[in-house]
Design a protein around this motif. Structure first.
Motif, mmCIF file in Angstrom:
data_model
loop_
_atom_site.group_PDB
_atom_site.id
_atom_site.type_symbol
_atom_site.label_atom_id
_atom_site.label_comp_id
_atom_site.label_asym_id
_atom_site.label_seq_id
_atom_site.Cartn_x
_atom_site.Cartn_y
_atom_site.Cartn_z
ATOM 1 N N THR A 1 -11.403 -4.176 -8.315
ATOM 2 C CA THR A 1 -11.573 -2.692 -7.598
ATOM 3 C C THR A 1 -12.402 -2.044 -8.322
ATOM 4 O O THR A 1 -11.830 -1.537 -9.414
ATOM 5 C CB THR A 1 -10.422 -2.384 -7.188
ATOM 6 N N GLY A 2 -13.494 -1.410 -8.014
ATOM 7 C CA GLY A 2 -14.093 -0.262 -8.747
ATOM 8 C C GLY A 2 -15.071 -0.842 -9.885
ATOM 9 O O GLY A 2 -15.543 -0.349 -10.660
ATOM 10 N N LEU B 1 -4.118 -4.839 -5.807
ATOM 11 C CA LEU B 1 -4.249 -5.101 -4.205
ATOM 12 C C LEU B 1 -5.575 -5.925 -4.332
ATOM 13 O O LEU B 1 -5.714 -6.737 -3.139
ATOM 14 C CB LEU B 1 -4.162 -4.081 -3.440
ATOM 15 N N GLU B 2 -6.369 -5.971 -5.031
ATOM 16 C CA GLU B 2 -7.765 -6.626 -5.140
ATOM 17 C C GLU B 2 -8.274 -6.872 -6.468
ATOM 18 O O GLU B 2 -8.130 -5.949 -7.289
ATOM 19 C CB GLU B 2 -8.626 -5.939 -4.348
ATOM 20 N N ILE C 1 -9.502 3.546 -13.887
ATOM 21 C CA ILE C 1 -9.109 3.565 -12.521
ATOM 22 C C ILE C 1 -7.640 3.093 -12.299
ATOM 23 O O ILE C 1 -7.173 3.537 -11.435
ATOM 24 C CB ILE C 1 -10.153 2.752 -11.647
ATOM 25 N N LEU C 2 -7.448 2.133 -13.052
ATOM 26 C CA LEU C 2 -6.037 1.492 -12.815
ATOM 27 C C LEU C 2 -5.018 2.125 -13.433
ATOM 28 O O LEU C 2 -3.805 1.981 -13.403
ATOM 29 C CB LEU C 2 -5.947 0.143 -13.362
ATOM 30 N N LYS D 1 0.844 -1.303 0.131
ATOM 31 C CA LYS D 1 -0.038 0.025 0.159
ATOM 32 C C LYS D 1 1.020 1.233 -0.046
ATOM 33 O O LYS D 1 0.465 2.043 -0.634
ATOM 34 C CB LYS D 1 -0.777 0.028 1.127
ATOM 35 N N VAL D 2 1.931 1.109 0.709
ATOM 36 C CA VAL D 2 2.820 2.444 0.762
ATOM 37 C C VAL D 2 3.519 2.633 -0.668
ATOM 38 O O VAL D 2 3.510 3.549 -1.285
ATOM 39 C CB VAL D 2 3.797 2.198 2.007
ATOM 40 N N LEU D 3 4.105 1.406 -1.092
ATOM 41 C CA LEU D 3 4.447 1.430 -2.544
ATOM 42 C C LEU D 3 3.760 1.891 -3.489
ATOM 43 O O LEU D 3 4.164 2.527 -4.492
ATOM 44 C CB LEU D 3 5.035 0.212 -2.782
ATOM 45 N N SER D 4 2.422 1.676 -3.364
ATOM 46 C CA SER D 4 1.563 1.977 -4.521
ATOM 47 C C SER D 4 0.831 3.442 -4.187
ATOM 48 O O SER D 4 -0.251 3.787 -4.667
ATOM 49 C CB SER D 4 0.527 1.077 -4.976
ATOM 50 N N HIS E 1 -18.468 -1.643 -11.079
ATOM 51 C CA HIS E 1 -19.776 -1.596 -10.462
ATOM 52 C C HIS E 1 -20.548 -2.929 -11.099
ATOM 53 O O HIS E 1 -20.874 -3.058 -12.051
ATOM 54 C CB HIS E 1 -20.266 -0.198 -11.094
ATOM 55 N N ILE F 1 -0.948 4.353 -2.069
ATOM 56 C CA ILE F 1 -2.308 4.631 -1.148
ATOM 57 C C ILE F 1 -2.507 5.012 0.100
ATOM 58 O O ILE F 1 -3.070 5.930 0.579
ATOM 59 C CB ILE F 1 -2.895 3.017 -1.401
#
Lengths: 415, 276
Positions: free
Chosen positions: A115-116, A111-112, A133-134, A88-91, A118, A93
């Protein structure tokens, strides 16, 4: 050095437990209340403040390492070791509390899966949305659209809302979008744990393909064989600190020494004949030998005590079993109350992977005790081959065979 | 190969220097998030986008009947429905934008905690969504003007300027509330109240000319007063006067609100993923 693409120096990340666990968000009232209290007790301000802050927790502590261009780094560690926080820190977030990271190049993090996405939108719409989003541009997505769709195998359902998708289709589509990112650095968290095995293999294959193009990969997984086959470097994290940063094989064996349940101890006394303790020799296992000691106890003489053992896959499929009545060679039966039964298999004919052992105790007349899945162990075959097809396809057994090529005289025209 | 000529540095307490560059790089995300919300909004509804028209029309009818018909408030010489609707447009935009914006970060919590992108994208696209509704309900105003044979003067050309002010006002308040809402969910309850209350303290159902002259400057402390008066001035033309000191006061407050909002949002943005 010029080819260092990610440089992490003394990275630390602190969470406040009170904030993170009990109340994930503060209520305005609490803050007003605290401020008022602080106003009323100006001289005890420091103590109020301390109370408000709660317990500190360092998810990462002084982590330093370098990643070079083209490295495929597997991040290994138990739950809570700080793997996901590191990613998370590296990306970007979340921000580090201390320390510094230098990154050369575009980072895409996964990471998942999904994500996003809908649920109300169709597959087609979600491809565009998720791509954006990516961090993909519209033209980039349009260019790769067909590739993504065929990778995900959802051609027929492109205009169906994804809420009507099966979970497998959903995951396939989500991974497909992410897999077609073209970053210099790809950060992937345990996402392959989803989907069926064929698809998992496809994903691993895709990541391997990505890595051969000279891109850098950071990969978190609990699946040792996935790390062994994909990564060349291993970063072992323990309680937020770097335990080791070496070759992936060495890192895995270090981690396995710690993580695996290679002893089993019965925690209560029994009045029947029972298994007290089971141990696996980890050092010998690394050399390819499976050696297990079974300590047993009995209130009366067993003539002779017989211990049986079944090795099964992580999914519970029995692979083979042994006991001294099947494999009698060298076994000298005698009457005993308590003692140690030792089983040893040299050159364990298994491919690298995770396995479980179940133990049984009895004598010639009846069963006394059995422990299902007493031990779990990760076996890294000493003859490890990087290009080995998945165990899910070729099976777990490594049976030695000889191969030879010869000319066929009947058809040899140009010989 | 690298998109950044210089290495990206991640450090504690340092807001990334590439922030505005990143915001530009993620510009398509503004569009995609807004597009998603618009698409989703009217999925599985029978009459779809018509809802964007029905709500303001019904409110306008109620206001016209209550304020114009029953309370007999002055209409500055224009048909009362047009008077109401020219204020209803910016107000509805502001109210929708505020509620969408303040919830935007929370309803996208999964994105915030799993993907990096400049967080400003999320509340901004929420405002863009409301702006699309604003444009749609603009059609109603055109229809009303046609019905009453109402011809606007040259002042209508200044309308984009007032739209911009409305946009900035909505963004400013929205950014504050979005960032606060991440940390204090109390704002989830405060926002509907602000909107309800604001409808009555803003000159939506009546003209602000009924406010006594001596109190106009005080009334202008409500940032929406400037926006709404500006809209009326531009759309209605004729005798409608713009109370300039009040207008500049309102506009100044709008700019302050926006600058403060961006600043506050940027300061707390880095902790969103940990707190949300």
């Amino acid at each position: 050095m010029s080819d260092v693409i990610v440089q992490v120096e003394n990275l630390s990340k602190k969470y406040i437990l009170g904030q993170q666990r009990q109340e994930r968000y503060q209520s305005f009232r609490d803050v007003i209340g605290r401020r008022t209290k602080a106003l009323m007790r100006p001289f005890r301000k420091s103590s109020t403040k301390k109370q408000a802050i709660g317990e500190e927790f360092w998810a990462l502590k002084n982590v330093s390492f370098d990643i070079r261009q083209g490295d495929r780094v597997g991040v290994i560690g138990r739950n809570g070791a700080g793997k996901s926080t590191l990613l998370k820190v590296l990306s970007r977030i979340t921000e580090p509390t201390q320390g510094r990271i230098g990154i050369r190049g575009r980072v895409a993090s996964l990471l998942e899966v999904g994500t996003g996405f809908h649920p109300e939108l169709t597959g087609r719409e979600n491809i565009y949305l998720n791509g954006a989003i990516l961090g993909m541009s519209r033209t980039e997505i349009r260019r790769k659209f067909d590739e993504i769709v065929s990778f995900a195998e959802v051609e027929k359902f492109l205009d169906t809302p994804v809420k009507r998708y099966s979970s497998g289709m959903y995951v396939r589509l989500a991974f497909a979008v992410a897999a077609h990112l073209e970053p210099e650095i790809l950060v992937v968290d345990e996402v392959l744990a989803v989907g069926d095995t064929t698809f998992q293999k496809k994903c691993l294959g895709k990541m391997q393909e990505v890595s051969t193009e000279g891109r850098t990969i950071l990969f978190v997984s609990h699946n040792s064989s996935a790390i062994a086959s994909l990564c060349d470097r291993g970063l072992v994290l323990d309680k937020g600190q770097v335990r080791a940063y070496t070759s992936s094989m060495e890192a895995l064996s270090l981690y396995n020494n710690e993580i695996n349940q290679n002893t089993f101890v019965r925690d209560r006394e029994l009045n029947n004949p029972h298994i007290q303790k089971v141990e696996l020799d980890q050092d010998l296992l690394e050399q390819g030998t499976l050696k297990v000691n079974v300590h047993f106890e009995s209130p009366w003489d067993l003539n002779p005590p017989i211990v049986g053992m079944v090795v099964s896959s992580l999914y519970g499929m029995p692979l083979f079993g042994t006991n001294p009545r099947i494999h009698t060679k060298g076994f000298q039966p005698r009457s005993m109350r308590s003692g140690i039964a030792t089983m040893q298999i040299d050159h364990l004919p298994l491919h690298s992977g995770s396995y479980k052992i179940s133990i049984w105790l009895g004598d010639n007349h009846q069963d006394y005790d059995s422990i299902t899945d007493a031990l779990t162990f990760d076996f890294i075959s000493p003859q490890f081959m990087a290009n080995l097809p998945s165990v899910d396809i070729i099976g777990p057994f490594n049976i030695p065979a000889q191969w030879r090529l010869e000319n066929d005289a009947q058809y040899t025209v140009y010989a | 190969m690298s998109n950044y000529s210089k290495p990206l540095v991640i450090e504690a307490g340092r807001s990334e220097r590439q922030y505005w560059q990143d915001l530009w790089r993620y510009r398509e995300l503004f569009y995609f998030l807004a597009w998603r919300d618009i698409l989703v909004r009217y999925k599985q509804t029978a009459i779809g986008v018509a809802w964007a028209l029905i709500r303001p029309v019904l409110t306008m009818i109620v206001f016209t009947v209550v304020f114009g018909g029953l309370a007999k408030l002055p209409s500055d010489g224009v048909p009362y429905p047009i008077l109401v609707f020219s204020a209803m447009l910016p107000w509805q935009f502001f109210a929708n934008a505020l509620s969408e914006c303040s919830n935007s970060l929370i309803s996208n919590a999964n994105l915030i905690s799993k993907v990096y992108f400049p967080r400003l994208v999320v509340p901004t696209s929420a405002v863009i969504v409301s702006f699309v509704d604003f444009l749609i309900s603009g059609i109603v105003l055109l229809a009303l003007m046609a019905w009453y044979d109402f011809v606007p003067s040259w002042r209508i050309l200044t309308l984009p300027g007032f739209i911009l002010i409305a946009f900035i006002a909505a963004m400013g308040a929205g950014l504050w509330l979005a960032a606060l809402n991440v940390k204090y969910r109390d704002f989830r309850y405060i926002v509907p109240f602000i909107i309800q209350f604001g409808l009555y303290v803003s000159p939506v159902g009546f003209s602000s000319s009924i406010v006594p002259e001596a109190w106009r400057w005080l009334y202008s402390l409500n940032p929406m007063v400037g926006v709404i008066d500006g809209f009326r001035w531009a759309i209605l033309g004729g005798q409608t006067q713009l109370y300039l000191p009040g207008f500049f006061l309102s506009t100044g407050l709008v700019v302050l609100l926006f600058a403060g909002g961006v600043h506050y949002f940027r300061a707390y943005e880095r902790t969103f993923a940990d707190v949300i």
